[in-house]
Write an enzyme that holds these catalytic residues in place. Structure first.
Site, short mmCIF file in Angstrom:
data_model
loop_
_atom_site.label_atom_id
_atom_site.label_comp_id
_atom_site.label_asym_id
_atom_site.label_seq_id
_atom_site.Cartn_x
_atom_site.Cartn_y
_atom_site.Cartn_z
N GLU A 30 152.52 -43.71 15.08
CA GLU A 30 151.38 -44.62 14.99
C GLU A 30 151.85 -45.99 15.47
O GLU A 30 152.75 -46.59 14.87
CB GLU A 30 150.87 -44.70 13.55
CG GLU A 30 150.39 -43.37 12.97
CD GLU A 30 149.04 -42.94 13.52
OE1 GLU A 30 148.32 -43.79 14.07
OE2 GLU A 30 148.71 -41.74 13.39
N HIS A 64 143.54 -38.99 20.67
CA HIS A 64 142.29 -39.58 20.22
C HIS A 64 141.93 -40.65 21.27
O HIS A 64 142.70 -41.59 21.49
CB HIS A 64 142.44 -40.20 18.84
CG HIS A 64 142.64 -39.17 17.77
ND1 HIS A 64 143.52 -39.34 16.71
CD2 HIS A 64 142.08 -37.94 17.59
CE1 HIS A 64 143.49 -38.27 15.93
NE2 HIS A 64 142.62 -37.41 16.44
N GLU A 109 142.49 -44.42 20.76
CA GLU A 109 143.83 -44.89 20.43
C GLU A 109 144.60 -44.99 21.74
O GLU A 109 145.14 -44.00 22.23
CB GLU A 109 144.48 -43.94 19.42
CG GLU A 109 143.70 -43.89 18.10
CD GLU A 109 144.18 -42.82 17.14
OE1 GLU A 109 145.22 -42.19 17.43
OE2 GLU A 109 143.52 -42.60 16.11
#
Length: 666
Positions: free
Chosen positions: A487, A253, A256
């Site tokens: 993450e 992404h 990110e």
């Protein structure tokens, strides 16, 4: 009166010296005396302003014609192949060694002029540039430009030379990473990198550690940017028997971004620490083939970075509030982590069938009728071409490690625990990253990722939130590779001042997770003649998910500690079963080899459950390679392309003046 007489005498002498007239018929017969040739008096060359657009940022402002290549004027320079090369070198080399190459070339094309004399650049500057940048030209199969011949156009310091790159010599390139007190430290610049800067850093790193590293492209983004991978191995460029393959993918992404920078730093760290003799890093690289794709979505990154640089007037914290979606998708507005084939649904549909499989599921033909992003297609080809064992996908927006399945086993349940047959292994892998992270491992709930504190910083993906078409599920169900999703933090685009902290918090986790690739068992499946069997199936009792052997018959099977029954089978061979005990403290994969005997009467399970022709077909329509081909291709261009490299099209308009001196085989 005397001056008048002198003038008359001078004029008389000029008239007296003039040759007698000659009639045309005498001239035709060769009877005329030789005439003195009138040589026009040339004006003395002098310094003039640099009016060349690609050379207007030199440390000097005056040049002279003819230049060192004997170009007579500015117009002649602008039409030359040498100047055209300087105008496109940034694009050709993807930003590497530019503007260094351009400015060094300008020192020859628009040489420095002082006191109406040309000053030549220093040979030492040229030699340093060639040493540092030759690999960039070799990477695109281009010869070193002749006008940057250090012995021909450059001189020594004793002749009064100058450094053409003196304007680029300001400031230090790196800052120091003192992460290991008392030990030699790796030097890293903790800043954000544009696409060209990222390419430059990775290629320079590979050149610095050329014995253990190389860069290669797996394809291009929708806008044509290279998807560049840097590889580390004691034998870069080749799969070694029994050496596991590992990969990290970041910036899937585009908004990110911390993972993108972490992999750039990790590449520099691995290179430097290997050279410094760090035993842990040497062991890791000597026994593992590591691939780092720092940016899977470079187009999206540029959109996100542009918004951060120019935040909305109402935004007070541009980095933290950059929309959360700007730049997330690629240039086609496709979310790359929803763009892979949804094989998880196929598994759920088959789970009531006796003997159903959860491995090496073919891509359904219907997938190719939808939009397939070039970035997705490139990664699918990549993970099919290399027998990856373990992978980590780096994201942002939370602080947790998730693992497959990412798609819920019930289509109407958005948060439902949906384990794979390798649930125990996936939990061990995810926990290895989280436990090594100083914040993820905290039990406090008043922090980023605090809602996962009671789960030790890890979670099943579908239990967190369900989505189809994810990359991790595809890795697991289509190949041998196990992939987790990391993450890295609640701020998707953290401020530059937070990058060093991000590196400090994740460095140990990144290394620990790579070392996990050596857990479980490995071995070779051979026939009775000692030849490795490709595509043999390795099964573990109680785990309905097999792995297949690679080209030379080697395999890797990640397993938790304990007693396991392992079976090897292949088409046309009898099965072989072995009982294996894996101790909990085993630091490297256990070696379990198999020798299969031919048995033509007993076809193996591999044929029954995995039709190889369907699996190997991959792209039955072969219509998504367009990003590798030139636009508006005319018939007959394939022949030309075979004879000339791809970059030749940049010079084709020069016709006979095209720079054949850049062709290696000319």
């Amino acid at each position: 009166m005397m001056s008048f007489v002198l003038v008359v005498l001078v004029l008389s002498s000029i008239v007296w010296c003039a040759p007698p007239p000659c009639h045309p018929e005498d001239e035709a017969l060769g009877l005329c005396p030789d005439r003195e040739v009138q040589v026009p008096v040339q004006e003395k060359a002098s310094c003039t302003d640099i009016l060349l657009g690609y050379c207007d940022d030199m440390s000097y402002t005056k040049t002279m014609f003819p230049n060192l290549l004997d170009n007579k004027n500015r117009e002649e320079v602008e039409l030359s192949a040498e100047y055209v090369l300087l105008s496109v070198v940034h694009t050709l080399l993807q930003g590497e060694c530019t503007p260094d190459i351009r400015m060094m070339g300008c020192s020859i094309i628009a040489p420095r002029c002082e006191n109406d004399k040309i000053l030549k650049p220093c040979r030492s500057s040229c030699e340093t540039l060639r040493k540092n940048c030759m690999h960039a030209f070799e990477a695109i199969d281009m010869s070193w430009p002749y006008f940057l011949d250090c012995d021909r156009f450059f001189v020594g310091e004793e002749e009064g030379c100058y450094d053409p790159l003196e304007k680029l010599r300001g400031g230090n390139e790196f800052t120091v990473d003192n992460t290991t007190p008392g030990q030699p430290s790796t030097i890293i610049q903790f800043t954000y990198h544009s696409h060209s800067q990222m390419m430059n850093v990775l290629k320079k790193t590979a050149a610095r550690c050329s014995d253990i590293s190389r860069t290669y492209s797996i394809g291009r983004s929708f806008e044509g940017k290279d998807l560049l991978v840097i590889e580390f191995s004691d034998n870069p460029g080749q799969h070694e028997l029994l050496e596991p393959e590992f990969k990290y993918i970041a910036n899937m992404h585009g908004n990110e971004v911390l993972g993108r920078e972490l992999l750039i730093y990790l590449a520099q760290y691995l290179c430097s620490e290997y050279l410094l003799g760090n035993g842990r890093i040497r062991t890791l690289i000597d026994n593992t083939r590591i691939h780092l794709l720092a940016s899977m979505n470079p187009d999206g990154y540029e959109i996100a970075a542009a918004e951060v640089e120019e935040p909305n007037e109402q935004e007070t914290e541009g980095h933290r509030y950059n929309g959360w979606t700007s730049g997330r998708a690629n240039s086609q507005n496709l979310d790359l982590n929803r763009n892979f084939p949804d094989l998880t649904s196929i598994v759920y549909q088959r789970r009531r069938n006796k003997g159903y499989r959860t491995d090496h599921i073919p891509i359904p033909d219907s997938y190719w009728f939808g939009k397939v992003a070039p970035e997705t297609y490139a990664v699918m080809k990549w993970i099919r071409s290399i027998p990856f064992v373990l992978s980590g996908s780096l994201h942002g927006g939370e602080l947790v490690v998730s693992y497959p399945y990412d798609f819920s086993r019930h289509p109407e349940e958005e948060k439902m625990f949906s384990p794979t047959p390798d649930e125990q292994v996936f939990k061990l892998l995810a926990q290895s990253y989280a436990d090594a992270h100083p914040v993820m491992s905290q039990k406090s709930i008043d922090r980023c990722g605090g809602s996962f504190a009671d789960k030790n910083g890890i979670i099943n993906g579908a239990l967190w939130y369900s989505f189809p078409g994810g990359m991790s599920d595809f890795n697991y169900l289509h190949t041998n590779c196990l992939e987790i999703t990391v993450e890295l933090g609640c701020d998707k685009f953290p401020g530059e001042e937070e990058l060093y902290t991000g590196w400090q918090e994740n460095k140990e986790s990144l290394l620990t997770f790579m070392e996990m690739v050596h857990k479980g068992i490995k071995g070779i499946v051979k026939d009775e003649a000692g030849i490795g069997i490709k595509g043999a199936r390795i099964s573990v009792r109680g785990i309905r998910h097999d792995v297949a052997t690679a080209e030379d018959g080697d395999y890797w099977r990640m397993l938790p500690a304990g007693v396991h029954i392992i079976t090897a089978s292949a088409t046309g061979y009898s099965k072989v079963m072995k009982k294996v005990n894996l101790p909990a403290r085993l630091k490297k994969a256990g070696r379990v080899d198999f020798i299969l005997k031919a048995d033509v009467d007993e076809p193996g399970l591999f044929v029954k459950n995995l039709p190889q022709d369907t699996y190997d077909r991959f792209d039955p329509y072969n219509q998504f390679d367009h990003y590798e081909r030139g636009a508006n291709q005319e018939p007959g261009e394939d022949e030309e392309r075979e004879q000339k490299p791809w970059w030749w099209s940049y010079f084709a308009f020069l016709g006979n003046n095209a720079p054949t001196w850049l062709l290696k085989n000319f």
